[in-house]
Design a protein around this motif. Structure first.
Motif, mmCIF file in Angstrom:
data_model
loop_
_atom_site.group_PDB
_atom_site.id
_atom_site.type_symbol
_atom_site.label_atom_id
_atom_site.label_comp_id
_atom_site.label_asym_id
_atom_site.label_seq_id
_atom_site.Cartn_x
_atom_site.Cartn_y
_atom_site.Cartn_z
ATOM 1 N N ALA A 129 51.677 29.875 40.829
ATOM 2 C CA ALA A 129 52.820 29.065 41.267
ATOM 3 C C ALA A 129 54.093 29.910 41.344
ATOM 4 N N ALA A 130 54.336 30.731 40.325
ATOM 5 C CA ALA A 130 55.533 31.571 40.320
ATOM 6 C C ALA A 130 55.460 32.638 41.413
ATOM 7 N N PHE A 131 54.272 33.145 41.685
ATOM 8 C CA PHE A 131 54.075 34.113 42.765
ATOM 9 C C PHE A 131 54.159 33.427 44.130
ATOM 10 N N ASP A 132 53.910 32.140 44.158
ATOM 11 C CA ASP A 132 53.912 31.312 45.362
ATOM 12 C C ASP A 132 52.843 31.757 46.350
ATOM 13 N N GLY A 133 51.644 31.985 45.794
ATOM 14 C CA GLY A 133 50.533 32.372 46.650
ATOM 15 C C GLY A 133 49.270 32.569 45.844
ATOM 16 N N MET A 134 48.184 32.789 46.572
ATOM 17 C CA MET A 134 46.933 33.126 45.905
ATOM 18 C C MET A 134 47.014 34.564 45.413
ATOM 19 N N ILE A 135 46.246 34.855 44.355
ATOM 20 C CA ILE A 135 46.158 36.231 43.875
ATOM 21 C C ILE A 135 44.688 36.630 43.767
ATOM 22 N N VAL A 136 44.454 37.928 43.834
ATOM 23 C CA VAL A 136 43.111 38.448 43.632
ATOM 24 C C VAL A 136 42.719 38.182 42.188
ATOM 25 N N SER A 137 41.462 37.828 41.975
ATOM 26 C CA SER A 137 40.937 37.622 40.633
ATOM 27 C C SER A 137 39.565 38.272 40.540
ATOM 28 N N THR A 138 39.522 39.409 39.887
ATOM 29 C CA THR A 138 38.268 40.103 39.647
ATOM 30 C C THR A 138 38.237 40.506 38.180
ATOM 31 N N SER A 139 37.077 40.511 37.584
ATOM 32 C CA SER A 139 36.984 40.769 36.146
ATOM 33 C C SER A 139 37.569 42.135 35.788
ATOM 34 N N ALA A 140 38.207 42.188 34.631
ATOM 35 C CA ALA A 140 38.860 43.405 34.159
ATOM 36 C C ALA A 140 37.843 44.278 33.426
ATOM 37 N N ASN A 141 37.132 45.071 34.213
ATOM 38 C CA ASN A 141 36.167 46.013 33.652
ATOM 39 C C ASN A 141 35.759 47.008 34.729
ATOM 40 N N PRO A 142 35.499 48.248 34.335
ATOM 41 C CA PRO A 142 34.896 49.171 35.290
ATOM 42 C C PRO A 142 33.467 48.710 35.601
ATOM 43 N N ALA A 143 32.991 49.018 36.798
ATOM 44 C CA ALA A 143 31.640 48.629 37.217
ATOM 45 C C ALA A 143 30.621 49.055 36.164
ATOM 46 N N GLY A 144 29.721 48.140 35.842
ATOM 47 C CA GLY A 144 28.656 48.439 34.889
ATOM 48 C C GLY A 144 28.990 48.139 33.439
ATOM 49 N N LEU A 145 30.250 47.839 33.134
ATOM 50 C CA LEU A 145 30.648 47.507 31.760
ATOM 51 C C LEU A 145 30.958 46.013 31.665
ATOM 52 N N ALA A 146 30.889 45.482 30.462
ATOM 53 C CA ALA A 146 31.145 44.051 30.247
ATOM 54 C C ALA A 146 32.608 43.723 30.541
ATOM 55 N N PRO A 147 32.879 42.542 31.113
ATOM 56 C CA PRO A 147 34.263 42.132 31.336
ATOM 57 C C PRO A 147 35.044 42.064 30.025
ATOM 58 N N ALA A 148 36.298 42.453 30.088
ATOM 59 C CA ALA A 148 37.161 42.427 28.911
ATOM 60 C C ALA A 148 37.353 40.992 28.429
ATOM 61 N N LYS A 149 37.284 40.823 27.109
ATOM 62 C CA LYS A 149 37.516 39.513 26.485
ATOM 63 C C LYS A 149 38.837 39.471 25.722
ATOM 64 N N THR A 150 39.512 40.634 25.613
ATOM 65 C CA THR A 150 40.800 40.707 24.919
ATOM 66 C C THR A 150 41.730 41.645 25.686
#
Length: 189
Positions: A129-150
């Motif tokens: 809402a503050a950006f006033d648009g859609m944003i990219v959303s991809t998991s925060a992890n390098p390929a092959g590693l588990a997505p960050a949980k913290t």
């Protein structure tokens, strides 16, 4: 760890930078989907090929109405219902929708649809809402590693200058399920 306020995160997005932020289940990396150089930074950080495409995140159904207007009324209602009725502890749903001219080709890669999720996560909603648009959303992890949980895992995975919008993860046990709105196929159960 390079943490910022919501306002600073929006400024970073507008300037073509990447921001890490908590989502419903895992930490995500985001940028302005209209800025190709920002998107390419995400691909480089993740070591992810452009062909795979990414999810776009929105806080409002109205924002993605042009994509929904291309669908049959029944499936359109099913999609809207899935986004409206996702509680904070339920798993979110991402839908593969027909592509419109407003979506840059680098977002959907080699696919013939674009992945869209309307989020109920409070901080993600505030960010969009503050950006006033859609944003990219991809998991925060390098390929092959588990997505960050913290936030600390995000900081451990990526360079120290990566901007982090602090907040709490949602309580969903898994990343969003992904459904194809045209074929009905379940892409990620």
């Amino acid at each position: 760890m390079n943490t910022l306020s919501l306002e600073q995160a929006v400024e970073r997005l507008q300037q073509g930078e990447i921001v890490a932020y908590p989502t419903e289940a895992v930490w995500g990396l985001g940028c302005d989907p209209q800025q190709q150089q920002a998107f390419e930074k995400i691909l480089m950080l993740k070591q992810r090929p452009i062909e795979k495409g990414v999810i776009l995140l929105s806080e409002s159904i109205e924002r993605i109405e042009p994509l929904l207007s291309l669908l049959d009324a029944d499936i359109r209602q099913q999609i809207i219902a899935s986004w409206q009725h996702t509680g904070t502890q339920q798993r979110a749903t991402t839908w593969l929708l027909p592509i419109s001219a407003a979506i840059p080709a680098w977002i959907y890669g080699t696919h013939d649809r674009v992945a869209i999720r309307v989020t109920q996560h409070a901080l993600c909603r505030q960010l969009c809402a503050a950006f006033d648009g859609m944003i990219v959303s991809t998991s925060a992890n390098p390929a092959g590693l588990a997505p960050a949980k913290t936030a600390q895992q995000v900081a451990d995975y990526f360079p120290s200058d990566l901007a982090i919008l602090p907040g709490e993860l949602g309580t969903s046990p898994q990343p969003s399920k992904i459904l194809d709105a045209v074929t009905g196929q379940v892409i990620r159960a």
